[in-house]
Design an enzyme around this catalytic site. Sequence first.
Site, short mmCIF file in Angstrom:
data_model
loop_
_atom_site.label_atom_id
_atom_site.label_comp_id
_atom_site.label_asym_id
_atom_site.label_seq_id
_atom_site.Cartn_x
_atom_site.Cartn_y
_atom_site.Cartn_z
N GLY A 224 0.81 -1.22 0.00
CA GLY A 224 0.00 0.00 0.00
C GLY A 224 0.84 1.26 0.00
O GLY A 224 1.72 1.42 -0.85
N GLY A 227 4.66 1.39 -0.48
CA GLY A 227 5.31 1.02 -1.73
C GLY A 227 5.37 -0.48 -1.90
O GLY A 227 4.48 -1.21 -1.43
N ASP A 248 -10.34 5.63 -2.71
CA ASP A 248 -10.80 4.23 -2.71
C ASP A 248 -9.64 3.32 -3.14
O ASP A 248 -9.17 3.43 -4.27
CB ASP A 248 -11.99 4.10 -3.67
CG ASP A 248 -12.59 2.69 -3.70
OD1 ASP A 248 -12.07 1.80 -3.02
OD2 ASP A 248 -13.58 2.50 -4.42
N ASP A 254 -4.62 -5.08 -7.92
CA ASP A 254 -4.81 -5.59 -9.29
C ASP A 254 -4.23 -4.61 -10.31
O ASP A 254 -3.66 -5.03 -11.33
CB ASP A 254 -6.29 -5.83 -9.57
CG ASP A 254 -6.89 -6.84 -8.60
OD1 ASP A 254 -6.16 -7.78 -8.21
OD2 ASP A 254 -8.06 -6.68 -8.22
O1 RIB Z 1 -8.97 -6.99 -5.72
C1 RIB Z 1 -10.24 -6.39 -5.76
C2 RIB Z 1 -11.25 -7.40 -6.21
O2 RIB Z 1 -11.35 -8.43 -5.25
C3 RIB Z 1 -12.64 -6.87 -6.39
O3 RIB Z 1 -12.90 -6.40 -7.67
C4 RIB Z 1 -13.50 -8.06 -5.99
O4 RIB Z 1 -14.27 -8.53 -7.05
C5 RIB Z 1 -12.54 -9.13 -5.46
O5 RIB Z 1 -12.28 -10.10 -6.40
#
Ligand code: RIB
Length: 308
Positions: A224, A227, A248, A254
């Site tokens: 987070g 880093g 948010d 991801d």
């Molecule tokens: O990493 C975030 C994701 O985790 C969200 O989009 C949710 O769907 C879960 O898979």
Amino acid sequence: MDSTRIGVIGSNMMDLISRIERMPVMGETIPARSFDMGYGGKGCNQAVAAAKLGADVVMVTKVGDDLFGPGVIDNLRSNGIDTRYVTTAAGHHSGVAPIFVDDAGENAILIIKDANDCLSAEDIDAAAPDLRTCDVLLLQLELSVETVYHCIDAARAWGVPLILNPAPFMPIDRQYLVGVDYLIPNEHELALLVDRPLYGRSELETAAVELREHTGKTVIVTVGVQGSLLVEEDRCQWVPPLLVPTVDTTGAGDAFIGSFAVFLCQFQDVLHSMTLANAYAAFSTMRVGTQKSFLTNEEWQKRYSQYE
Ligand code: RIB
């Protein structure tokens, strides 16, 4: 960039997002500030981040035969992702993820995987002709453990580099971790992988080095606002964060992984790719939602040039 081919084997979820002041305690009812829906799932999120940055992405995932399935597929297509290997599980719901985001922008997520658990070894084999031509493959743990193991074995057999994001954590046989090229947990997943709580930077470093020693693979820990941390045979190095006003954090991990895969293919330099992925992920926290908070290549170039 059109020569970067990324294969993503992973989940799709319908994100059901409530903005809340604080988490309710058991037995309590509290009003939420607002509600929104969006396309999510760690697999699809990483695929969308890579595609938005201009990579040529093929997605292998399984939707349910419900209201959400066609929308999930349309959303991937509208992001330019190859959906030939997106299949439907009859009699199953698409994955859903109730998400709670508090006033500090931090989140808590539940996942109901359903159709995602039906993605099988046969589905992976059907996509093999395309997956084996990719520059890199991305895999997470929102699938059945058998399918995860099959993907790891397949990537090794094909000789395609594999990035495993062990999220959300589930116990994985150590022998399979050895089969991946890059392991990218966050600090919570790292603690679960080494099976003890971790407090502070030095404990994180020790645990990451331990994971590296057990697997022999490159370990990158996303932490987070601190880093990210790289551990390879000869180095243990922090890559500083890019600090931005956050609304948010959902999907930031991801955003890091999808963009890291693209930058790594582009620059062939792990530390530089981590620096860029830290920034791409940070920018995603400035907007609400998961995939909709990810920047397109044009937005990314413009925003990053203001911070360089
Ligand atoms: O990493 C975030 C994701 O985790 C969200 O989009 C949710 O769907 C879960 O898979």
